[in-house]
Scaffold this active site. Sequence first.
Site: not given
Length: 351
Positions: A14, A133-134, A157, A161, A197, A221, A256, A288, A348
């Site tokens: 970003i 927003d999380e 995370y 934040k 993702l 999302r 998703n 997750r 993974y």
Amino acid sequence: MKKVILITGGAGFIGSHVVRRFVNQYPEYLIVNLDALTYAGNLENLKDIEDAPNYKFEKADILNVDQLTQLFDVYNVTDVIHLAAESHVDRSILSPLDFVYTNVIGTVNLLQAAKTKWKDDFSGHIFYHVSTDEVYGALGETGLFTEETKYDPHSPYSASKASSDHFVRAYYDTYGLPVKISNCSNNYGPNHFPEKLIPLMINNIINNKPLPVYGDGKYTRDWLYVIDHARAIDLIFHEGKIGDTYNIGGFNEWQNINLVHLLCKQMDEKLNREAGTSEKLITYVKDRPGHDLRYAIDASKLNKELGWSPSVTFEEGLSATIDWFLDNKEWLDNITSGAYASYYEHQYDNR
Ligand code: NAD
Ligand code: TYD
């Protein structure tokens, strides 16, 4: 120069779009991009503007107080737009302390450096903190996050934040530092690091690798094109109220699994593959831990007060994003060689 704006994290996803926008839109400002160039920082993202006369890059770490103090003095920084962070939820589950250091302590270091530099007169300065927003936690099937929603972070995370947002407000309430905060939904677009993702799925489709969908794929999302986020930051920086929070979102919710289906469809067309080819790569994998069910932003304050709304539809933005990745294979190959491969394997393999 009318303003000297220190943009932190400007070599990231970003941040690079914000730096580009400010360098191109405001030739009268000096834009100083401070970035530590972690695995997520990449100066290739800014090749097109690196020689602009109103742009400077400084490799520095927000955990290094001496470096910050020096940069504020050398450049006479008038404003800050703070994006530097550890930004990936899955990595925060693996190494939470890295998120405390960078996102919490790094932000406090920066607040302190700005307060010290501007101490004689705060007027005319802005400390703009870019958040997520999380911090609001997870929604059920209905409802939207507003600026009044109580903070309820779940992942390391989002907890880091949320903590950084609280410190930014504490500097406003306690010292009167002129701050602004925005909390944005999930971004996508060019230069997105392929651990998240959408770029991960694009990269795997290109390479015919399995598409790892966590859990039942029904997590939701709200996706926003990164260039619209940069536009919102510009608007809030210039016209938003000091001390206020603004939610930014795409009015664009996707489960998703439906998003992955759309990606597969668009990519089969662009890669001239038979319809249904990429869908066969979809693989459901272990969920997750602490996975937030749904995020969705009510961005009506930003729309009503500052007239912002997204400029592209999701189909347009996604198509442009896929085209960018297909046209920038070298960027993708450079990023996915080396350390990325061991991260991918750890995250993974055997999931
Ligand atoms: P990113 O991971 O792509 O980039 C982060 C940048 O910060 C990198 O260039 C990295 O080198 C730099 N950085 C990391 N630690 C540093 C340190 N100690 N000192 C200096 N620089 C450091 O992140 P992004 O996705 O571009 O997110 C940018 C900001 O926007 C973050 O604050 C994030 O929380 C927030 N945000 C992201 C999203 C999203 O969907 N990606 C949504 C809302 C808010
Ligand atoms: P991500 O892009 O990591 O953003 P965030 O967790 O910050 O919202 O993930 C978006 C959604 O996609 C989230 O519900 C987790 C899910 N996801 C997968 O199903 N597979 C993956 O490989 C990744 C990275 C994410």
